[in-house]
Design an enzyme around this catalytic site. Structure first.
Site, mmCIF file in Angstrom:
data_model
loop_
_atom_site.group_PDB
_atom_site.id
_atom_site.type_symbol
_atom_site.label_atom_id
_atom_site.label_comp_id
_atom_site.label_asym_id
_atom_site.label_seq_id
_atom_site.Cartn_x
_atom_site.Cartn_y
_atom_site.Cartn_z
ATOM 1 C CB SER A 39 45.271 45.865 45.824
ATOM 2 O OG SER A 39 44.111 46.333 45.164
ATOM 3 C CG ASN A 126 33.010 41.767 45.368
ATOM 4 O OD1 ASN A 126 33.967 42.529 45.564
ATOM 5 N ND2 ASN A 126 32.054 41.584 46.259
ATOM 6 C CB THR A 171 67.765 2.013 42.862
ATOM 7 O OG1 THR A 171 68.679 0.958 43.117
ATOM 8 C CG2 THR A 171 67.031 1.725 41.555
ATOM 9 C CB SER A 293 84.772 30.270 43.820
ATOM 10 O OG SER A 293 85.392 30.676 45.020
ATOM 11 C CE LYS A 299 83.307 25.184 43.939
ATOM 12 N NZ LYS A 299 82.999 25.675 45.260
ATOM 13 C CG ASN A 301 80.486 27.355 42.127
ATOM 14 O OD1 ASN A 301 81.115 26.328 42.351
ATOM 15 N ND2 ASN A 301 80.756 28.505 42.704
ATOM 16 C CE1 TYR A 333 37.266 40.045 46.732
ATOM 17 C CE2 TYR A 333 36.357 41.509 48.407
ATOM 18 C CZ TYR A 333 37.396 41.136 47.575
ATOM 19 O OH TYR A 333 38.570 41.854 47.600
ATOM 20 C CD GLN A 338 43.315 44.518 48.060
ATOM 21 O OE1 GLN A 338 42.279 44.990 47.638
ATOM 22 N NE2 GLN A 338 44.085 45.150 48.920
ATOM 23 C CE LYS A 341 43.714 41.171 42.758
ATOM 24 N NZ LYS A 341 43.158 40.606 44.036
HETATM 25 N N1 ARG Z 1 41.111 45.140 45.100
HETATM 26 C C1 ARG Z 1 40.086 44.200 45.371
HETATM 27 C C2 ARG Z 1 40.676 42.772 45.272
HETATM 28 O O1 ARG Z 1 41.699 42.625 44.732
HETATM 29 C C3 ARG Z 1 38.973 44.317 44.403
HETATM 30 C C4 ARG Z 1 37.652 43.849 44.926
HETATM 31 C C5 ARG Z 1 37.212 44.700 46.024
HETATM 32 N N2 ARG Z 1 35.896 44.389 46.454
HETATM 33 C C6 ARG Z 1 35.399 44.848 47.613
HETATM 34 N N3 ARG Z 1 34.211 44.482 47.908
HETATM 35 N N4 ARG Z 1 36.109 45.572 48.426
HETATM 36 O O2 ARG Z 1 40.118 41.816 45.730
#
Ligand code: ARG
Length: 476
Positions: A39, A126, A171, A293, A299, A301, A333, A338, A341
């Site tokens: 990630s 976590n 209305t 345009s 135009k 816009n 968890y 992940q 985000k």
């Molecule tokens: N990159 C992970 C996330 O965004 C971090 C937590 C990972 N925890 C795990 N038990 N693999 O959630």
């Protein structure tokens, strides 16, 4: 290259298995899997909050005697160095190290040696990631709040200067009754005021520290969760370790706030788009908020409101992504999390951009007061006023509705607004009508008559604008 060969090459390239958890593994993780599960490409946005959380955690470990004062100093100095490198764009992120947390921890160990490995005592990624996102989102909320306040101030200022500008109120998008443009603008402000309150509410619930929940069950170290919570500016330590590592309600609540605010922005956009059209001509937007345009030279816009309207779908989509992400997830968890985000980042970015676009554009709206007035004169917008007038003279409302309906039908046939008819013409519909009828048939008379709190009378709009401004200023 054949598929199997390609895999083999990736496998060979991936000889560097993540050292943070590689102990029980007999072979390196497949290169594609490493890329698929990493990630770091997106969660590096959490780097500053990750370091902030680590410093608080390290201070707490030193306080309870798990780290020495010297070890704490080494950790803090090392993290400060890493923070500088990241800010200067010099930090080398590695996908092999999976995420922002392990990249920073590995860099720390590289710099300060074995002490760096002690930082993760009594902590898990976590609770670490749950802390990071809360800190990150809290920072973003604290940027968004003044942006909303600024937008509201701009709307309120325009409302005050347009408090007496008359336009048709609609209305069903049909002319209904005359209103003041200032009153219409203050309706927008009410929507956005509620959005602001929802955002504050979201921040309140978000502001709890999950740190110390560790992987899911807490930790056997003598940690001080109140210390880390207050160190990080959280109002308290969260209650339940299982809930803390899995809860993403705050991200959903933010996206719910954001979706609703964007829905409001899309409604405002729609009105701006209609009002700039040749058919309405109620307002002008300066050229800098519009584009032309390539084929139709005439135009201009209204791209900015159109794009804001379009981006509403995107933010609502992120809300649905997060709700669907969390649906049916068992405690605690799961790696699914992940995926929280990118939708959250995108919703935050989009909302900030749209707030900026609106904040700049709204004060630049130029009202075409004459066109608005003319439009209100068409469409029999004072018909209700005539009905009310007859009620005051003793007619039952249902009867007066019928009388006015007849007058309107006559007006349509003869292309005349009610205010353009002579007294004799009007008296054909009711003998109760007298010279004083023209006071209520004028647009000015109509709006001025709605002189109560929440009404459209210019006097009320000015007072409401003052109250609204006071409220916005009291919080900034
Ligand atoms: N990159 C992970 C996330 O965004 C971090 C937590 C990972 N925890 C795990 N038990 N693999 O959630």
């Amino acid at each position: 290259m054949s598929k199997s060969n390609k895999n083999k090459t990736e496998q060979l390239d991936n000889s560097a298995t993540n050292a943070s958890w590689g102990g029980r593994f007999n072979e390196p993780v497949d290169a594609f899997v490493a890329r698929f599960t990493a990630s770091v490409d997106f969660d590096q946005r959490l780097a500053m909050q990750d370091i902030q959380g680590s410093i608080a955690h390290a201070k707490m470990l030193a306080k309870v005697g798990v780290l020495t004062a010297d070890e704490l100093k080494q950790i803090i100095d090392g993290l400060a160095q890493i923070s500088d490198e990241i800010n200067q764009g010099k930090f080398a992120w590695s996908q092999v190290l999976e995420d922002v947390h392990m990249n920073i921890e590995a860099a720390l160990t590289e710099r300060i040696g074995i002490v760096g490995k002690k930082l993760h005592t009594g902590r898990s990624r976590n609770d670490q990631v749950a802390t990071d996102i809360r800190l990150w989102l809290r920072d973003q909320i604290d940027t968004i709040k003044p942006q909303i306040s600024q937008l509201q101030q701009n709307i309120i200022a325009l409302a005050k200067s347009e408090a007496s500008t008359i336009m048709p109120g609609f209305t069903h998008l049909q002319t209904a009754q005359p209103v003041t443009f200032g009153h219409h603008l203050l309706a927008w402000n009410e929507m956005i005021q509620r959005d602001y309150e929802r955002l504050c509410d979201c921040r309140k619930r978000l502001n709890q520290s999950p740190l110390g929940s560790a992987a899911l069950a807490g930790t056997s170290y003598p940690i001080d969760r109140d210390f880390t919570a207050s160190e990080l500016g959280f109002s308290k330590a969260s209650e339940n370790s299982l809930d803390s590592v899995s809860d993403r309600d705050f991200a959903i609540e933010f996206c719910a706030f954001a979706s609703l605010m964007m829905t409001h922005f899309s409604r405002i956009s729609e009105e701006l788009i209609l009002w700039t059209s040749a058919q309405f001509q109620f307002i002008d937007l300066p050229d800098r908020f519009c584009t032309g345009s390539s084929i139709m030279p005439q135009k201009k816009n209204p791209d900015v409101p159109e794009l804001v309207r379009g981006k509403t779908g995107r933010v609502t989509g992120q809300l649905i992504s997060l709700l669907t992400l969390m649906k049916s997830q068992p405690l605690a968890y799961n790696k699914d999390n992940q995926e929280d985000k990118e939708p959250l980042f995108d919703a935050v970015d989009t909302v900030q951009d749209c707030l900026r676009a609106f904040g700049d554009m709204i004060p630049a709206i130029q009202a075409n007061r004459d066109s608005m007035f003319e439009a209100a004169r068409r469409g029999f917008s004072t018909a209700t006023d005539l009905a009310d007038y007859l009620v005051c003279k003793g007619t039952a409302f249902r009867d007066s509705h019928e009388v006015v309906g007849n007058a309107v039908a006559y007006g349509i046939e003869n292309s005349k607004d009610l205010s353009e008819m002579s007294l004799e013409e009007l008296q054909k519909f009711s003998s109760l009508i007298d010279q004083d009828v023209f006071e209520v048939l004028t647009l000015e008379g109509s709006v001025a008559a709605r002189n109560h709190q929440g009404g459209t009378a210019p006097e009320q709009v000015k007072a409401a604008a003052d109250r609204a401004l006071k409220l916005v200023k009291s919080r900034s």
